[in-house]
Design an enzyme around this catalytic site. Sequence first.
Site, PDB file in Angstrom:
ATOM      1  N   LYS A 139       0.679  -1.004  -0.060  1.00 37.89           N
ATOM      2  CA  LYS A 139       0.038   0.182  -0.064  1.00 37.89           C
ATOM      3  C   LYS A 139       1.254   1.145  -0.297  1.00 37.89           C
ATOM      4  CE  LYS A 139      -3.928   2.333   0.977  1.00 37.89           C
ATOM      5  NZ  LYS A 139      -3.391   3.555   0.545  1.00 37.89           N
ATOM      6  N   GLU A 152       0.596   6.510  -6.861  1.00 38.68           N
ATOM      7  CA  GLU A 152      -0.300   8.286  -7.318  1.00 38.68           C
ATOM      8  C   GLU A 152       0.123   8.670  -6.871  1.00 38.68           C
ATOM      9  OE1 GLU A 152      -3.667   9.179  -3.334  1.00 38.68           O
ATOM     10  OE2 GLU A 152      -3.903   7.103  -3.744  1.00 38.68           O
ATOM     11  N   HIS A 191       1.804   1.969  -3.230  1.00 32.00           N
ATOM     12  CA  HIS A 191       0.885   1.668  -4.362  1.00 32.00           C
ATOM     13  C   HIS A 191       0.290   3.582  -4.298  1.00 32.00           C
ATOM     14  CE1 HIS A 191      -3.559   3.507  -3.487  1.00 32.00           C
ATOM     15  NE2 HIS A 191      -3.662   2.585  -4.699  1.00 32.00           N
ATOM     16  N   ASN A 192       0.796   4.353  -3.157  1.00 32.63           N
ATOM     17  CA  ASN A 192       0.239   5.546  -2.676  1.00 32.63           C
ATOM     18  C   ASN A 192       1.746   6.623  -3.598  1.00 32.63           C
ATOM     19  OD1 ASN A 192      -2.222   4.584  -1.172  1.00 32.63           O
ATOM     20  ND2 ASN A 192      -1.218   6.511   0.185  1.00 32.63           N
TER      21      ASN A 192
END
Length: 310
Positions: free
Chosen positions: A173, A180, A176-177
């Site tokens: 995660k 992003e 993932h960020n």
Amino acid sequence: MKLGMFGLGKMGANMALRLIRGGHEVMGWSRSEGTVGEARSEGVPATTSVAEVVATLQPPRICWLMVPAGDPVDDMIAALLPLLDEGDIIVDGGNSRYTDTVRRARELSAQGLGMADVGTSGGVWGLSEGYSMMVGGPEEVVAHLRPVFECLAPGPDLGWGHIGPAGSGHFVKMVHNGIEYGIMQAYAEGFALMRRKEEFDLDLQQIAEVWRFGSVIRSWLLDLIASALEEEGQELEEIAPYVHDSGEGRWTVEEAIETAQDLPVITLALMQRFASRDEDRYADRLLAMMRRQFGGHAVKRAEEDEDGEQ
């Protein structure tokens, strides 16, 4: 299944509500009476008493934490430990730093407790669309929690997965960020360039709508851009140019440094967020002064307008 949801911010409350709508039983907790009242008004049973929540659960008890990363997670675990028994499970559904998660899982395992780390993405849309969940932890713990993941996800076998051992869910995660950050920065820069091309008088909201269908850069973020431009207007006059970071972008860059992995796009995107908060812009002022010192270039004074006039 039955579980306690500790932390009823927007994510925690919405996740509890989605579980309830899916047939599960949830008792929520928040230290704020106001937040508890809001949760109850939305249909989520809630209390300010940790002990009261735990008392409603049956072994193996499932305590799902949706509190901010760092000390709040450790504090919540400390409050729960005297109330739990061997075999009970703590789920960290917030976006903790993975190194903290590895430590916590080791400590809880030594006390006979299971732990799963769930990197959760979906934001305010998760209630209706489902959440993407990156799950770390022992196989037996994840298997026990499977009905919960299937309910929270976009589909029973869509948008979630057991990533690996303790800490892996939060690690993925984190990355993932970081990704992003880079995608958001690229969109922002591209739209800023189109806005600057004044002679074409481009309708940015129209362009976003065109790109949403068939384009190789279509995405949910682009959908949100189109929606925001429609709601706020093309100039975004009411929006301050100040961009927060949640911490995970920083951790991603720190991990890149630690592992000597080149991450130029994500790193620069993080730096741009920092730059958005620098109201003083001292470095830029000094740059302008250096140009004048070595090249005799003109310096624009703070009180001057775009044409250099007072």
